[in-house]
Motif scaffolding. Structure first.
Motif, PDB file in Angstrom:
ATOM      1  N   ARG A   1     -66.805 -76.137 -21.210  1.00 41.71           N
ATOM      2  CA  ARG A   1     -67.735 -75.282 -20.461  1.00 41.71           C
ATOM      3  C   ARG A   1     -68.391 -74.269 -21.406  1.00 41.71           C
ATOM      4  O   ARG A   1     -69.591 -74.017 -21.329  1.00 41.71           O
ATOM      5  CB  ARG A   1     -67.001 -74.582 -19.324  1.00 41.71           C
ATOM      6  N   ALA A   2     -67.609 -73.712 -22.320  1.00 36.78           N
ATOM      7  CA  ALA A   2     -68.158 -72.744 -23.278  1.00 36.78           C
ATOM      8  C   ALA A   2     -69.165 -73.419 -24.203  1.00 36.78           C
ATOM      9  O   ALA A   2     -70.210 -72.836 -24.514  1.00 36.78           O
ATOM     10  CB  ALA A   2     -67.037 -72.103 -24.092  1.00 36.78           C
ATOM     11  N   GLN A   3     -68.886 -74.631 -24.640  1.00 35.86           N
ATOM     12  CA  GLN A   3     -69.827 -75.352 -25.502  1.00 35.86           C
ATOM     13  C   GLN A   3     -71.133 -75.638 -24.767  1.00 35.86           C
ATOM     14  O   GLN A   3     -72.216 -75.503 -25.343  1.00 35.86           O
ATOM     15  CB  GLN A   3     -69.205 -76.650 -26.015  1.00 35.86           C
ATOM     16  N   GLN A   4     -71.045 -76.026 -23.511  1.00 39.36           N
ATOM     17  CA  GLN A   4     -72.252 -76.277 -22.729  1.00 39.36           C
ATOM     18  C   GLN A   4     -73.034 -74.982 -22.528  1.00 39.36           C
ATOM     19  O   GLN A   4     -74.260 -74.969 -22.645  1.00 39.36           O
ATOM     20  CB  GLN A   4     -71.905 -76.902 -21.368  1.00 39.36           C
ATOM     21  N   ASP A   5     -72.330 -73.888 -22.255  1.00 40.82           N
ATOM     22  CA  ASP A   5     -72.993 -72.587 -22.110  1.00 40.82           C
ATOM     23  C   ASP A   5     -73.717 -72.212 -23.404  1.00 40.82           C
ATOM     24  O   ASP A   5     -74.856 -71.727 -23.362  1.00 40.82           O
ATOM     25  CB  ASP A   5     -71.985 -71.491 -21.751  1.00 40.82           C
TER      26      ASP A   5
END
Length: 153
Positions: free
Chosen positions: A10-14
């Motif tokens: 999720r952090a990488q996508q953000d």
């Protein structure tokens, strides 16, 4: 996937979303300009997104009848207002990039303090009367003799 793997994904996508939006914001900022007319309608000033002066026009020949300090004050007033407009617009454009991802919402002091970045400049667009700069006080003092002045006699 584990809870940590979900969090990392999720952090990488953000971060990828922020990167893409950053490119778009940079392009919009590069082509932005803000134009304001002085209150006495004698001067028109244009600034870029960083508040840099990019244009100055003297309107309707009013400048020909103005004293130099009065004209300088009009230029400064219009420039301050245009820079304040630019700051407000930059905040509007950049704010989505500064909003913290839900994955990092517990990080202390992770928000953006726009007041510390732009200082008193934002007060102009938020309805406050800007405090006159020292140079502005000197200009007004040259026009009107102040009884509290210390003279070199």
């Amino acid at each position: 996937m584990t809870n940590y793997e979900d969090l990392i994904a999720r952090a990488q996508q953000d971060l990828e979303n922020i990167r893409e939006e950053t490119v778009a914001v940079q392009e919009r900022l590069a082509s932005s300009s803000f134009t304001t007319t002085s209150k006495d309608r004698s001067v028109e000033v244009t600034v870029g997104a960083q508040g840099e002066l990019t244009g100055l026009r003297f309107l309707e020949r009013k400048y020909r009848t103005m004293a130099a300090p009065q004209l300088a004050a009009s230029v400064l007033e219009a420039t301050t207002r245009a820079r304040a407009q630019a700051a407000e617009r930059v905040i509007e454009m950049v704010r989505p990039l500064t909003e913290i991802s839900s994955a990092f919402s517990d990080v202390p002091n992770a928000g953006t303090d726009w007041g510390s970045i732009f200082g008193e400049l934002l007060q102009e667009t938020r309805g406050a009367v800007p405090r006159p700069a020292a140079a502005d006080k000197r200009l007004r003092d040259e026009i009107v003799d102040d009884p509290h002045d210390v003279t070199d006699n």
